[in-house]
Enzyme design. Structure first.
Site, short mmCIF file in Angstrom:
data_model
loop_
_atom_site.label_atom_id
_atom_site.label_comp_id
_atom_site.label_asym_id
_atom_site.label_seq_id
_atom_site.Cartn_x
_atom_site.Cartn_y
_atom_site.Cartn_z
N GLU A 35 0.84 -1.18 0.00
CA GLU A 35 0.00 0.00 0.00
C GLU A 35 0.89 1.24 0.00
O GLU A 35 1.96 1.24 0.58
CB GLU A 35 -0.87 -0.03 1.26
CG GLU A 35 -2.16 0.75 1.13
CD GLU A 35 -3.06 0.54 2.35
OE1 GLU A 35 -3.01 1.38 3.25
OE2 GLU A 35 -3.77 -0.48 2.39
N HIS A 81 -4.25 7.12 -0.05
CA HIS A 81 -3.59 5.82 0.03
C HIS A 81 -4.15 4.91 -1.06
O HIS A 81 -5.17 5.21 -1.67
CB HIS A 81 -3.71 5.20 1.43
CG HIS A 81 -5.07 4.68 1.77
ND1 HIS A 81 -6.09 5.48 2.21
CD2 HIS A 81 -5.57 3.42 1.75
CE1 HIS A 81 -7.16 4.74 2.45
NE2 HIS A 81 -6.88 3.47 2.19
N HIS A 83 -5.23 1.06 -2.64
CA HIS A 83 -5.74 -0.28 -2.37
C HIS A 83 -5.18 -1.19 -3.46
O HIS A 83 -5.66 -1.17 -4.59
CB HIS A 83 -7.27 -0.30 -2.41
CG HIS A 83 -7.90 0.27 -1.17
ND1 HIS A 83 -9.26 0.44 -1.04
CD2 HIS A 83 -7.35 0.70 -0.02
CE1 HIS A 83 -9.52 0.95 0.16
NE2 HIS A 83 -8.39 1.14 0.80
N ASP A 94 -10.29 2.92 7.37
CA ASP A 94 -10.11 4.13 6.57
C ASP A 94 -11.03 5.24 7.07
O ASP A 94 -10.60 6.38 7.25
CB ASP A 94 -10.44 3.85 5.09
CG ASP A 94 -9.41 2.98 4.42
OD1 ASP A 94 -8.29 2.85 4.95
OD2 ASP A 94 -9.74 2.41 3.36
ZN ZN Z 1 -7.96 1.78 2.63
#
Ligand code: ZN
Length: 133
Positions: A35, A81, A83, A94
Site C-alpha cells: 500500500e 492511500h 488499495h 479508513d
Molecule cells: Zn484503505
C-alpha cells in the site's frame, strides 16, 4: 481572530492538479503489492502536493499515518492511500482515519488507471473533486 480559518478553507478545496493525480496513480502502481500512503497539501483551492510521511510502513492504512509526526501546517487537507487489491471503497479503518484527520481523502485502486480513484470527505462520504489541468 485565528490566523487560519479551517472552516473557510474546507469549502475552498475544489480540485486536484492532473499531474498530482497522475503521480498518485503511478505511486500506487509502483508500490504494488504494498500500500502507498501520503498526505495531501493544497495551494489555494487545488491539491497540488504530495507529502510522503517518513517511516511509513506498508499495511493497514490507519496505521500508515503517524499523525503525531506532522507539523502544524494548514495547507495539509487530507490523505491519500492505495488499495492494491479490491475497489476504491474505504474500509472501516479508513473511515476512522478520515474522521480523525483532514477533510479530503483519496483512495486509488488497482489497476491504477485514470479513473481508478475516489474522493471522500471527513465522514467517509464520497465527494466530488475536480481534476484541474
Ligand atoms: Zn484503505
Amino acid at each position: 481572530m485565528p490566523l487560519f480559518d479551517l472552516t473557510k478553507s474546507k469549502k475552498q478545496v475544489r480540485g486536484i492538479r492532473r499531474r498530482t493525480l497522475k503521480m498518485i496513480l503511478e505511486a500506487g502502481r509502483s508500490s504494488m503489492p504494498n500500500e502507498f500512503g501520503a498526505i495531501l497539501r493544497a495551494e489555494g483551492d487545488v491539491i497540488d502536493q504530495l507529502w510522503l510521511i517518513p517511516g511509513t510502513e506498508s499495511g493497514e492504512s490507519a496505521a500508515l499515518f503517524r499523525l503525531h509526526m506532522l507539523p502544524v501546517d494548514f495547507s495539509i487537507v487530507g490523505t491519500v492511500h492505495s488499495h492494491p487489491s479490491g475497489g476504491c471503497w474505504p474500509s472501516g479503518a479508513d473511515v476512522e482515519l478520515f474522521r480523525r484527520f483532514g477533510y479530503v481523502h483519496l483512495i486509488v485502486c488497482e489497476p491504477f488507471g485514470p479513473d481508478n480513484w475516489a474522493c471522500y470527505d471527513g465522514n467517509g462520504e464520497e465527494r466530488p473533486l475536480e481534476v484541474v489541468g
